[in-house]
Motif scaffolding. Structure first.
Motif, PDB file in Angstrom:
ATOM      1  N   LEU A  72       0.820  -1.727  -0.086  1.00  0.00           N
ATOM      2  CA  LEU A  72      -0.251  -0.378   0.151  1.00  0.00           C
ATOM      3  C   LEU A  72       0.961   0.997  -0.017  1.00  0.00           C
ATOM      4  CD1 LEU A  72      -2.925  -0.789   2.717  1.00  0.00           C
ATOM      5  CD2 LEU A  72      -2.840  -0.028  -0.062  1.00  0.00           C
ATOM      6  N   GLY A  73       1.778   1.441   0.948  1.00  0.00           N
ATOM      7  CA  GLY A  73       2.864   2.792   0.543  1.00  0.00           C
ATOM      8  C   GLY A  73       3.481   2.842  -0.482  1.00  0.00           C
ATOM      9  N   PRO A  74       4.079   1.864  -1.144  1.00  0.00           N
ATOM     10  CA  PRO A  74       4.519   2.130  -1.969  1.00  0.00           C
ATOM     11  C   PRO A  74       2.932   2.237  -3.875  1.00  0.00           C
ATOM     12  CG  PRO A  74       5.589   0.224  -1.707  1.00  0.00           C
ATOM     13  CD  PRO A  74       4.373   0.419  -1.278  1.00  0.00           C
ATOM     14  N   LEU A  75       2.149   2.176  -3.599  1.00  0.00           N
ATOM     15  CA  LEU A  75       1.092   1.792  -4.584  1.00  0.00           C
ATOM     16  C   LEU A  75       0.549   3.666  -4.036  1.00  0.00           C
ATOM     17  CD1 LEU A  75      -0.582   1.448  -6.439  1.00  0.00           C
ATOM     18  CD2 LEU A  75      -2.467   1.121  -4.417  1.00  0.00           C
ATOM     19  N   PHE A  76       0.105   4.107  -2.334  1.00  0.00           N
ATOM     20  CA  PHE A  76       0.158   5.771  -2.004  1.00  0.00           C
ATOM     21  C   PHE A  76       1.205   6.569  -2.960  1.00  0.00           C
ATOM     22  CE2 PHE A  76      -3.143   3.620   0.688  1.00  0.00           C
ATOM     23  CZ  PHE A  76      -4.141   3.796   0.022  1.00  0.00           C
ATOM     24  N   SER A  77       2.779   6.151  -2.447  1.00  0.00           N
ATOM     25  CA  SER A  77       3.543   7.319  -3.523  1.00  0.00           C
ATOM     26  C   SER A  77       3.631   7.197  -4.994  1.00  0.00           C
ATOM     27  CB  SER A  77       4.800   6.180  -2.919  1.00  0.00           C
ATOM     28  OG  SER A  77       5.211   6.292  -1.183  1.00  0.00           O
ATOM     29  N   SER A  78       3.679   5.971  -5.836  1.00  0.00           N
ATOM     30  CA  SER A  78       3.825   6.113  -6.917  1.00  0.00           C
ATOM     31  C   SER A  78       2.324   6.841  -7.311  1.00  0.00           C
ATOM     32  CB  SER A  78       3.716   4.794  -7.933  1.00  0.00           C
ATOM     33  OG  SER A  78       2.795   4.174  -7.449  1.00  0.00           O
ATOM     34  N   LEU A  79       1.575   6.701  -7.005  1.00  0.00           N
ATOM     35  CA  LEU A  79       0.037   7.588  -7.236  1.00  0.00           C
ATOM     36  C   LEU A  79       0.372   8.900  -7.273  1.00  0.00           C
ATOM     37  CD1 LEU A  79      -2.634   5.295  -6.539  1.00  0.00           C
ATOM     38  CD2 LEU A  79      -1.796   5.847  -8.786  1.00  0.00           C
ATOM     39  N   SER A  80       0.704   9.029  -5.577  1.00  0.00           N
ATOM     40  CA  SER A  80       1.148  11.050  -4.883  1.00  0.00           C
ATOM     41  C   SER A  80       2.143  11.554  -6.278  1.00  0.00           C
ATOM     42  CB  SER A  80       1.584  10.844  -3.618  1.00  0.00           C
ATOM     43  OG  SER A  80       1.264  11.855  -3.424  1.00  0.00           O
ATOM     44  N   PHE A  81       3.369  10.791  -6.810  1.00  0.00           N
ATOM     45  CA  PHE A  81       3.914  11.261  -7.547  1.00  0.00           C
ATOM     46  C   PHE A  81       3.159  11.376  -9.098  1.00  0.00           C
ATOM     47  CE2 PHE A  81       8.581  10.513  -9.055  1.00  0.00           C
ATOM     48  CZ  PHE A  81       9.175  12.459  -9.161  1.00  0.00           C
ATOM     49  N   LEU A  82       3.247  10.698  -9.237  1.00  0.00           N
ATOM     50  CA  LEU A  82       2.646  10.635 -10.301  1.00  0.00           C
ATOM     51  C   LEU A  82       1.563  12.014 -11.028  1.00  0.00           C
ATOM     52  CD1 LEU A  82       1.971   9.441 -13.204  1.00  0.00           C
ATOM     53  CD2 LEU A  82      -0.160   8.013 -12.317  1.00  0.00           C
ATOM     54  N   PHE A  83       0.268  12.089  -9.819  1.00  0.00           N
ATOM     55  CA  PHE A  83      -0.605  13.056  -9.541  1.00  0.00           C
ATOM     56  C   PHE A  83       0.225  14.780  -9.878  1.00  0.00           C
ATOM     57  CE2 PHE A  83      -3.885   9.921  -9.103  1.00  0.00           C
ATOM     58  CZ  PHE A  83      -4.770  10.078  -9.950  1.00  0.00           C
ATOM     59  N   PHE A  84       1.382  14.430  -8.504  1.00  0.00           N
ATOM     60  CA  PHE A  84       2.245  15.612  -8.608  1.00  0.00           C
ATOM     61  C   PHE A  84       2.996  15.707  -9.614  1.00  0.00           C
ATOM     62  CE2 PHE A  84       5.621  18.082  -7.234  1.00  0.00           C
ATOM     63  CZ  PHE A  84       5.486  18.813  -6.537  1.00  0.00           C
ATOM     64  N   LEU A  85       3.217  15.255 -10.652  1.00  0.00           N
ATOM     65  CA  LEU A  85       3.964  15.483 -12.370  1.00  0.00           C
ATOM     66  C   LEU A  85       2.914  15.824 -13.215  1.00  0.00           C
ATOM     67  CD1 LEU A  85       6.379  11.815 -13.155  1.00  0.00           C
ATOM     68  CD2 LEU A  85       6.855  14.381 -12.223  1.00  0.00           C
ATOM     69  N   HIS A  86       1.645  15.032 -12.564  1.00  0.00           N
ATOM     70  CA  HIS A  86       0.521  15.476 -14.381  1.00  0.00           C
ATOM     71  C   HIS A  86       0.233  17.778 -13.553  1.00  0.00           C
ATOM     72  CE1 HIS A  86      -0.427  12.289 -16.094  1.00  0.00           C
ATOM     73  NE2 HIS A  86      -0.790  11.470 -14.926  1.00  0.00           N
ATOM     74  N   PHE A  87       0.468  17.785 -12.077  1.00  0.00           N
ATOM     75  CA  PHE A  87       0.206  18.693 -11.374  1.00  0.00           C
ATOM     76  C   PHE A  87       1.099  20.044 -12.137  1.00  0.00           C
ATOM     77  CE2 PHE A  87       1.033  22.502  -8.100  1.00  0.00           C
ATOM     78  CZ  PHE A  87       0.733  22.791  -8.667  1.00  0.00           C
ATOM     79  N   LEU A  88       2.354  19.566 -12.364  1.00  0.00           N
ATOM     80  CA  LEU A  88       3.439  20.424 -12.821  1.00  0.00           C
ATOM     81  C   LEU A  88       3.267  20.986 -13.995  1.00  0.00           C
ATOM     82  CD1 LEU A  88       6.282  18.520 -11.001  1.00  0.00           C
ATOM     83  CD2 LEU A  88       5.377  20.590 -10.308  1.00  0.00           C
ATOM     84  N   GLU A  89       2.642  19.951 -14.682  1.00  0.00           N
ATOM     85  CA  GLU A  89       2.455  19.207 -16.711  1.00  0.00           C
ATOM     86  C   GLU A  89       1.376  20.366 -16.642  1.00  0.00           C
ATOM     87  OE1 GLU A  89       1.836  16.233 -18.524  1.00  0.00           O
ATOM     88  OE2 GLU A  89       4.554  15.682 -18.014  1.00  0.00           O
ATOM     89  N   LYS A  90      -0.128  20.077 -16.264  1.00  0.00           N
ATOM     90  CA  LYS A  90      -1.210  20.961 -16.619  1.00  0.00           C
ATOM     91  C   LYS A  90      -1.780  21.912 -15.537  1.00  0.00           C
ATOM     92  CE  LYS A  90      -1.930  16.460 -17.969  1.00  0.00           C
ATOM     93  NZ  LYS A  90      -3.389  15.383 -18.230  1.00  0.00           N
ATOM     94  N   LYS A  91      -0.853  22.310 -14.288  1.00  0.00           N
ATOM     95  CA  LYS A  91      -1.693  23.548 -13.416  1.00  0.00           C
ATOM     96  C   LYS A  91      -2.723  22.782 -12.864  1.00  0.00           C
ATOM     97  CE  LYS A  91       2.579  24.649 -15.212  1.00  0.00           C
ATOM     98  NZ  LYS A  91       3.504  24.732 -16.104  1.00  0.00           N
ATOM     99  N   GLN A  92      -3.194  22.106 -13.090  1.00  0.00           N
ATOM    100  CA  GLN A  92      -4.590  21.490 -12.275  1.00  0.00           C
ATOM    101  C   GLN A  92      -4.361  21.584 -10.739  1.00  0.00           C
ATOM    102  OE1 GLN A  92      -6.156  18.213 -14.888  1.00  0.00           O
ATOM    103  NE2 GLN A  92      -6.748  20.129 -16.486  1.00  0.00           N
ATOM    104  N   THR A  93      -5.208  22.399 -10.008  1.00  0.00           N
ATOM    105  CA  THR A  93      -5.382  21.654  -8.866  1.00  0.00           C
ATOM    106  C   THR A  93      -5.801  20.574  -8.411  1.00  0.00           C
ATOM    107  OG1 THR A  93      -5.883  24.566  -8.434  1.00  0.00           O
ATOM    108  CG2 THR A  93      -6.210  23.010  -6.694  1.00  0.00           C
ATOM    109  N   ARG A  94      -6.706  19.948  -9.496  1.00  0.00           N
ATOM    110  CA  ARG A  94      -7.413  18.752  -8.892  1.00  0.00           C
ATOM    111  C   ARG A  94      -6.204  17.965  -9.136  1.00  0.00           C
ATOM    112  NH1 ARG A  94      -8.396  14.569 -11.990  1.00  0.00           N
ATOM    113  NH2 ARG A  94      -8.072  16.217 -14.191  1.00  0.00           N
ATOM    114  N   ASN A  95      -4.988  17.842  -9.426  1.00  0.00           N
ATOM    115  CA  ASN A  95      -3.717  17.552  -9.793  1.00  0.00           C
ATOM    116  C   ASN A  95      -2.900  16.594  -8.609  1.00  0.00           C
ATOM    117  OD1 ASN A  95      -4.360  15.415 -11.406  1.00  0.00           O
ATOM    118  ND2 ASN A  95      -3.804  17.374 -13.340  1.00  0.00           N
ATOM    119  N   TYR A  96      -3.084  18.453  -7.978  1.00  0.00           N
ATOM    120  CA  TYR A  96      -2.486  18.377  -7.016  1.00  0.00           C
ATOM    121  C   TYR A  96      -3.292  18.251  -5.127  1.00  0.00           C
ATOM    122  CZ  TYR A  96      -0.033  21.169  -3.425  1.00  0.00           C
ATOM    123  OH  TYR A  96       0.806  21.604  -2.001  1.00  0.00           O
TER     124      TYR A  96
END
Length: 162
Positions: A72-96
């Motif tokens: 579970l820890g790595p799952l949440f980590s990888s998903l959190s990192f993935l959405f953080f990268l999406h936030f950096l690209e698209k600047k969408q608050t939802r991803n953050y």
């Protein structure tokens, strides 16, 4: 997790294992998506996800139901990192917000997730995204609150006798 699984499955250990393997499959998929986002190469992402999935380090977490937090820890980590990268690209608050919520779930499931703000900081530094460092501060705040609660307020009793 165990309370909910118990309510759903009773004491059927097979279904507990099915749940653990399902979470592991989600983890492998999220690793693939994360590596694909980082490297922009499906081939490299597939190789990386395959190597991660077949690593013998997962033997214990897949065979013992009590170590599901190691998945579970790595799952949440990888998903959190993935959405953080999406936030950096698209600047969408939802991803953050999704990144932060998944990070919080990760901290609740495994202490290993606490290093994620450091990984975010290194990523922003390496790819010169200095303007986004301020968005990492709430993640560090969760780390600080966790450390405060864990080591000061609810510290473990220490004694010389075992």
């Amino acid at each position: 997790l165990f309370f909910s699984a118990y309510k759903l499955f009773g004491l059927n250990s097979f279904l507990f294992h099915v749940l653990t393997f399902s979470i592991f499959l989600l983890l492998i998929l999220s690793i693939y998506k994360l590596l694909n986002q980082l490297f922009k190469s499906q081939k490299q992402a597939l190789i990386g996800a395959f190597l991660y999935a077949t690593s013998p380090i997962h033997y214990m977490s897949l065979s013992w139901i009590s170590t599901t937090s190691y998945i579970l820890g790595p799952l949440f980590s990888s998903l959190s990192f993935l959405f953080f990268l999406h936030f950096l690209e698209k600047k969408q608050t939802r991803n953050y917000i999704l990144s932060f919520v998944l990070f919080s779930f990760g901290v609740a499931s495994s202490e290993f997730v606490l290093v994620l703000p450091i990984i975010f900081s290194i990523y922003c530094y390496l790819f010169k995204k200095f303007a986004y460092i301020k968005y990492i501060m709430p993640f560090f705040f969760v780390d600080f609150v966790y450390a405060l609660l864990r080591f000061i307020i609810f510290s473990l009793p220490f004694s010389g006798d075992f």
